[in-house]
Structures are given as structure tokens and as C-alpha cells.
Design a protein around this motif. Structure first.
Motif, mmCIF file in Angstrom:
data_model
loop_
_atom_site.group_PDB
_atom_site.id
_atom_site.type_symbol
_atom_site.label_atom_id
_atom_site.label_comp_id
_atom_site.label_asym_id
_atom_site.label_seq_id
_atom_site.Cartn_x
_atom_site.Cartn_y
_atom_site.Cartn_z
ATOM 1 N N GLY A 26 0.815 -1.214 0.000
ATOM 2 C CA GLY A 26 0.000 0.000 0.000
ATOM 3 C C GLY A 26 0.844 1.257 0.000
ATOM 4 O O GLY A 26 0.550 2.215 -0.729
ATOM 5 N N ILE A 27 1.885 1.270 0.805
ATOM 6 C CA ILE A 27 2.778 2.430 0.856
ATOM 7 C C ILE A 27 3.465 2.632 -0.491
ATOM 8 O O ILE A 27 3.613 3.769 -0.955
ATOM 9 N N LEU A 28 3.870 1.547 -1.132
ATOM 10 C CA LEU A 28 4.495 1.653 -2.449
ATOM 11 C C LEU A 28 3.531 2.274 -3.456
ATOM 12 O O LEU A 28 3.914 3.165 -4.226
ATOM 13 N N LEU A 29 2.282 1.840 -3.455
ATOM 14 C CA LEU A 29 1.291 2.402 -4.373
ATOM 15 C C LEU A 29 1.007 3.876 -4.070
ATOM 16 O O LEU A 29 0.923 4.703 -4.980
ATOM 17 N N ILE A 30 0.874 4.204 -2.806
ATOM 18 C CA ILE A 30 0.593 5.586 -2.420
ATOM 19 C C ILE A 30 1.757 6.498 -2.796
ATOM 20 O O ILE A 30 1.561 7.570 -3.384
ATOM 21 N N CYS A 31 2.966 6.086 -2.475
ATOM 22 C CA CYS A 31 4.135 6.918 -2.783
ATOM 23 C C CYS A 31 4.347 7.051 -4.288
ATOM 24 O O CYS A 31 4.794 8.090 -4.765
ATOM 25 N N SER A 32 4.009 6.017 -5.031
ATOM 26 C CA SER A 32 4.119 6.101 -6.486
ATOM 27 C C SER A 32 3.167 7.126 -7.052
ATOM 28 O O SER A 32 3.545 7.934 -7.909
ATOM 29 N N SER A 33 1.924 7.135 -6.569
ATOM 30 C CA SER A 33 0.958 8.109 -7.074
ATOM 31 C C SER A 33 1.281 9.522 -6.594
ATOM 32 O O SER A 33 1.081 10.493 -7.338
ATOM 33 N N ILE A 34 1.766 9.667 -5.371
ATOM 34 C CA ILE A 34 2.134 10.985 -4.861
ATOM 35 C C ILE A 34 3.334 11.535 -5.622
ATOM 36 O O ILE A 34 3.383 12.713 -5.955
#
Length: 113
Positions: free
Chosen positions: A101-109
Motif C-alpha cells: 500500500g505504501i508503495l502504491l501511495i508513494c508512487s501516485s504521490i
């Protein structure tokens, strides 16, 4: 750097399997569990290099994923050799879900910044 990540993960996996065959107290369940943790942690760190993100995210998340990978490995070592009613397995699954989840969030941010 991507190939180095895969090489180090492969060496760690090979050593884990070798120790599993050499140490009699290292249960086959724990060998398999820790091997899966090594593969998934290596995959997450590899994805950090593949997914386009800012360098600050890559460096910070690399250390974060590595530390959580070590924690997950230790949980796998001390885990009961059973899947049912095993809190350590549940903890590792939750930690892996949080990392993804953190990887996906940081990628979109990182794309928006």
C-alpha cells in the motif's frame, strides 16, 4: 542497481535454503515461510527501482522495506510450524500489505509532485 538487488535476494534465498538443509532445528515450514519473505521483500525493493518515483521516496522506502523485511524474517524464524492460529503469519501478511500500500501511495504521490 536493479540486478544487484536481485542478486543479493537470490544469495539470501540460497543461504536460507542451505541453512534449512543443514540445521536440524530449522523446521521445513519456517524455511518455506522465510523463503517467501525473502522473495517478497526482494520483489518490493526491486519494484522501488522499476516504478518511476522521486529519489527521496526510493531511498527512504528502500530502508523501510529492508528493516521490515528483517522483522518479517525474524517473525518467520520464531513462528510455530503451523499456518492455523498463527499470529506471526498474520503479522507478516499485514506488514506485507502495508508495504504494498505504501508503495502504491508513494508512487501516485510522486507523480503529482
Amino acid at each position: 542497481m536493479k540486478n544487484l538487488t536481485l542478486t543479493i535476494g537470490g544469495i539470501a534465498l540460497a543461504l536460507n535454503l542451505l541453512f534449512g538443509f543443514l540445521i536440524s532445528g530449522y523446521e521445513p515450514f519456517n524455511v518455506g515461510f522465510t523463503s517467501i519473505v525473502i522473495v517478497l521483500t526482494t520483489l518490493l525493493i526491486y519494484l522501488l527501482r522499476v516504478v518511476p518515483m522521486k529519489d527521496g521516496f526510493v531511498i527512504g522506502l528502500g530502508f523501510f522495506f529492508l528493516i521490515l523485511g528483517v522483522v518479517e524474517f525474524i517473525l518467520g524464524l520464531v513462528s510455530q510450524p503451523s499456518m492455523t492460529d498463527n499470529g506471526k503469519v498474520i503479522a507478516v501478511i499485514i506488514l506485507l500489505a502495508i508495504q504494498a500500500g505504501i508503495l502504491l501511495i508513494c508512487s501516485s504521490i510522486s507523480k503529482r509532485v
